[in-house]
Scaffold this motif. Sequence first.
Motif, PDB file in Angstrom:
ATOM      1  N   THR A   1       3.576  -0.011  -0.248  1.00  0.00           N
ATOM      2  CA  THR A   1       3.159   0.299  -1.611  1.00  0.00           C
ATOM      3  C   THR A   1       4.041   1.433  -2.135  1.00  0.00           C
ATOM      4  OG1 THR A   1       1.552   1.969  -0.910  1.00  0.00           O
ATOM      5  CG2 THR A   1       0.789  -0.329  -1.044  1.00  0.00           C
ATOM      6  N   GLU A   2       3.977   1.663  -3.423  1.00  0.00           N
ATOM      7  CA  GLU A   2       4.775   2.750  -3.998  1.00  0.00           C
ATOM      8  C   GLU A   2       4.383   4.088  -3.385  1.00  0.00           C
ATOM      9  OE1 GLU A   2       4.855   2.947  -8.212  1.00  0.00           O
ATOM     10  OE2 GLU A   2       5.503   0.866  -8.485  1.00  0.00           O
TER      11      GLU A   2
ATOM     12  N   SER B   1       6.845   6.469  -1.199  1.00  0.00           N
ATOM     13  CA  SER B   1       7.086   7.838  -1.659  1.00  0.00           C
ATOM     14  C   SER B   1       6.815   8.847  -0.549  1.00  0.00           C
ATOM     15  CB  SER B   1       6.213   8.133  -2.878  1.00  0.00           C
ATOM     16  OG  SER B   1       6.370   9.476  -3.297  1.00  0.00           O
TER      17      SER B   1
END
Length: 731
Positions: free
Chosen positions: A691-692, A696
């Motif tokens: 996922t983002e 990150s």
Amino acid sequence: MPTRIPLTLAALVALALPSEAAEKVDFARDIRPILSDKCFKCHGPGTQKAKLRLDDRDAAVKKGALTPGKHADSTLIERVLLDDSDAGRMPPPDTADRLTPEQIAKLKKWIDDGAEYRPHWAFVPPKRPDVPKAAPGANPIDAFVRARLAQERLKPAPQADKSALMRRVTLDLTGLLPTPKEVEDFLADESSGAYEKVVDRLLASPHYGERMARHWLDLARYADSNGYTIDGPRQIWAYRDWVIKALNSDMPFDQFTREQLAGDLLPGATLDQKVATGFHRNTAFNEEGGTDPEQFRVERTIDRANTTGAVWLGLTFGCAQCHDHKYDPLPAKDYYRLYAFFDSCDEPTIPIGGPADLEKRIAELQTKVAAARLAGNDAETKKLLAEIKKVQGQVPTTLVMRERAKPRQTFVQVRGDFLRKGDEVQPGYPAAVGTTPADKRLTRLDLAKWLTSADNPLTARVTVNRAWQTFFGRGLVETENDFGLQGSFPTHPELLDWLAVEFASPSVRWSFKRLHKLIVTSDTYKQSSAARPELAEKDPRNLLLGRQSRLRLEAEIIRDVSLSASALLNPKLGGPGVFPPQPRELFQFTQSNHAWAESKGPDRYRRGMYTYIWRQSQHPLLATFDAADAQVACTKRNRSNTPLQALHLANDPAFVEFAEALGKRIESSSPSDDAGKIAFAFAVCFARTPTEAEASRVRSYLDAKRKADPKTAWAAVARVLMNLDEFITRE
């Protein structure tokens, strides 16, 4: 007899009655478990206090415990309602907790309905039930499961996403991770048969046999040492390899059974068929000086009877070794009739290559060892054992069973003492589930044929139940080791019987691969494992199968997926056990300081199932992650959750080495940018894209590590990923 009832209990029973009256009471599901749990210990097959038997309807009615049609006239109900202070309260306070109001209400209704007894469900041969109506072409498994869910007004979970499903089925069928390319190809294939093609490929993989062999070797109590305090080495890896080969070739289970229990008795028995009898040579062997050889031969024979009863019949047969079984209709005499099948066996060591006369030389030395032990000559015994090891070292050997030319006499052992002989017995089947022919002396081959015959009500059920457990974490019968009266009632009895009949049918022909394909291609198997509020409320343990279950991987598979992710895996099949790194101090806790010659080169990276197993000092990975102890048949592994497990994965030098190799794999992967490499790492470890938020966080961690030491930054990322719960969990 006092009849006063505590006011609170009487009120609760009265409240419970109306709701119970609306539902038919089933003897097998509702009543027998109550009687077995609360009554049979004192009033069952093994013991009849006050000359009362509650496992037999006629006996219970004759004693007045039951008055069919009139619960108020039944002393069973009168006794269970007594106050704790009354001497006649049943069950006695020091024996078991009193019955609940719901249980008492069920007993009352059952008696009022006629107190009908039915044979124990597991002792009645299964018949193929009608498949509930479902969509045309639907997998019969789904029809049964969805019909049961509909009864509770529940819906099945949606199908897991394709990447999760790909990782799940690859782990379940091979114990390895899917490659990013395999996942990519599956996601790109939008044909209706895409998933079935994946399943067929996995079933054809040589690693399928390794994966399924691990489950069977738990039942076989496989180890590479003799056990007891000396725990000397043995050569029996040829048997382990036979299991892998048999499962890869999809040997029918009835043949699989015959060759392991009686391969030596088959006409023109081949070397492979003799090797297969190593199943019952996996017993421990005591090498201590001064022991009685006959005592420990008896111990090994007892182990064989107990294991056979557990593996093929799913019964706690060992409880009848010293006395009649307290709960099941298994008298001690029947126990020793099963024991007699194995009492007339010799235990030779045979070469699996080399000179033809080697086996004869080993047998001569073993005879001399037995004589030296009887004479109490420890020095001579030690000398002869050393000579045996020297001879065996010339070529690979394995341990097998062989029938004696003249059978031993077998007697009931009074209170389990082999020195106290009771009645003589002949080999025979347990009367509760089989009829023994009277016209000949039976052999292990007869036993093996009966176990997989249509006359045996247990073997097919027990076997498909364990297969179900493999793919769902729990059997349709939760007590997979006890199909007796104390065992759990099946959550889906019609499905269990349908699978049992199907497994032995002409279309499936006892094929594990066909059975496994049927299960893993069902929508029930393919469901998401995500929890839902309505399921958590109505079915918190997921017994109705409204979703899949998340399962922590077994010890050996944790090693395998780590090797798979790091690209270090040596995929070689078979051969002697290997010695992956472990702490040098391990053997300080055992009597014998065994050599652990740490494997170098490719052998260092073999799959976990090839790790050499010392019974008294298993590799710490196996012990930490709940591997079978190799002492007795393990029908289901525990799944514990301890801090030591997290510490092991984070700090064990072998897992640090795997993480470093994964780090190099990520760093050298084709995407040149960090985002691409992070996506590749997730594809390798979890068969999905991050996922983002995940990407990150990993980038932030990577940047911090680069500032500290650029050379080890990707290894640090790999170490984090390999220590996530998701990495060692099958979704």
